[in-house]
Structure formats: C-alpha cells, structure tokens
Design an enzyme around this catalytic site. Sequence first.
Site, mmCIF file in Angstrom:
data_model
loop_
_atom_site.group_PDB
_atom_site.id
_atom_site.type_symbol
_atom_site.label_atom_id
_atom_site.label_comp_id
_atom_site.label_asym_id
_atom_site.label_seq_id
_atom_site.Cartn_x
_atom_site.Cartn_y
_atom_site.Cartn_z
ATOM 1 N N ARG A 106 5.071 7.282 -4.351
ATOM 2 C CA ARG A 106 5.019 6.549 -5.630
ATOM 3 C C ARG A 106 5.974 7.193 -6.631
ATOM 4 N NH1 ARG A 106 -0.588 6.129 -4.061
ATOM 5 N NH2 ARG A 106 -1.204 7.912 -5.311
ATOM 6 N N ILE B 291 0.863 -1.172 0.000
ATOM 7 C CA ILE B 291 0.000 0.000 0.000
ATOM 8 C C ILE B 291 0.900 1.222 0.000
ATOM 9 C CG2 ILE B 291 -1.727 1.312 1.299
ATOM 10 C CD1 ILE B 291 -2.641 -1.408 2.471
ATOM 11 N N SER B 292 0.749 2.034 -1.012
ATOM 12 C CA SER B 292 1.511 3.293 -1.081
ATOM 13 C C SER B 292 0.489 4.421 -1.188
ATOM 14 C CB SER B 292 2.476 3.284 -2.265
ATOM 15 O OG SER B 292 1.794 3.041 -3.464
ATOM 16 N N PRO B 293 0.054 4.918 -0.044
ATOM 17 C CA PRO B 293 -1.071 5.850 -0.061
ATOM 18 C C PRO B 293 -0.759 7.256 -0.544
ATOM 19 C CG PRO B 293 -0.339 5.454 2.184
ATOM 20 C CD PRO B 293 0.467 4.554 1.306
ATOM 21 N N PHE B 294 0.513 7.604 -0.695
ATOM 22 C CA PHE B 294 0.853 8.977 -1.036
ATOM 23 C C PHE B 294 1.536 9.080 -2.395
ATOM 24 C CE2 PHE B 294 1.206 8.428 3.622
ATOM 25 C CZ PHE B 294 0.048 9.095 3.967
#
Length: 181
Positions: free
Chosen positions: A94, A87-90
């Site tokens: 990325r 999970i790369s929420p920002f």
Amino acid sequence: MTDQRFDDGPYRQADEWEHQKRERQDRQMQSPVLETFECLAWVQTRAVEKEQRGDGSHDDRVENIRRVAEVARLMTEAGLITLVSFISPFRAERRLARDLVPDGEFFLVHIDTPLEVAEQRDPKGLYKKARAGRIPNFTGIGSAYERPEKPDLRIDTSALSADEAANRVIGELVARGIVPG
C-alpha cells in the site's frame, strides 16, 4: 446503413456512455447512486480492475499490486480520476502504491469486513476451499492480512449497505473537492 456509434472517432467514449445511460433508463434502473456515478463519468473517471496473475504467492501478490498501481499512476498522470479496487493485504505494498503518485493524489479506502462476515457472504465458496487447504495463501486464512494503519476512509460493511458504503465514498470525494457536489 451500419451503426456508426462505436467507430474509432473522437466521440466514441461519450457515445458509449450515452448509449449505456439510455439502456439503464430503458430498464428503469435509475437510483441516486447510479446518477452520482454518471456524474463521475463526466469527470473522466476510470476504474482499474486487477487481473490475478501467478499462483497467489507473496511475490505474485506484490507484483500484481505493483502492476495495478503503475497503471493507475499512468492514468492519474493523464488527468483521470482513477478508482482501483483490489485486495492489498500488506502495508508495504500500500505504501508502494501511495509513493507512486504525487502527494494528495492517493486516497485509501479500507473496506473493513470481519472475516466471519466475509465467509458468510462468500458466493463462490472460496473461504470454504481455503479452509479445506485447496486454495493456498488465501488472504485471512493461509496468508496474513495487515490492516491499514491510517486509511483515508474506513467503510464497515457489516454496518452499511452497498449503497450506503458507495455514498460514503462519494461524499468523501465531494468533501475533498475531487468530484463536484
């Protein structure tokens, strides 16, 4: 006589792969998706699994993503096709991951699952705990999620089965000439 199959010799990796293939065949688990992933194994695919470190704060998340991206970069430089799932929420993280590898070597797949669907599917009850305040900084509940602006591939898991989603990813890799068709 001892089993020498898993010694540290030069063929250890291939021997392990053949052993795993035989075990799957013995269990009669052959499917088109498994056969495709077996094909990917022959082109030296590696998966990087993220180990969560820290307390889940923003800084910890950034550092976790940076570490995984660095490991993936090293593996890519070694000539391996590297699959990274986390999970790369920002958006900034990325971009950081994309910037670590040469142009054309980064392929962002957005696994797009509506929050309501993720909560319904949650086998560990993590969303329920987050909503109760027992898990701080949980993505989508106590911490923001910034959708990718231009993913290379978007997978809507509310409309596709796991096999269909995997086949979309594999199809895109084949179309781009990353793996053989």
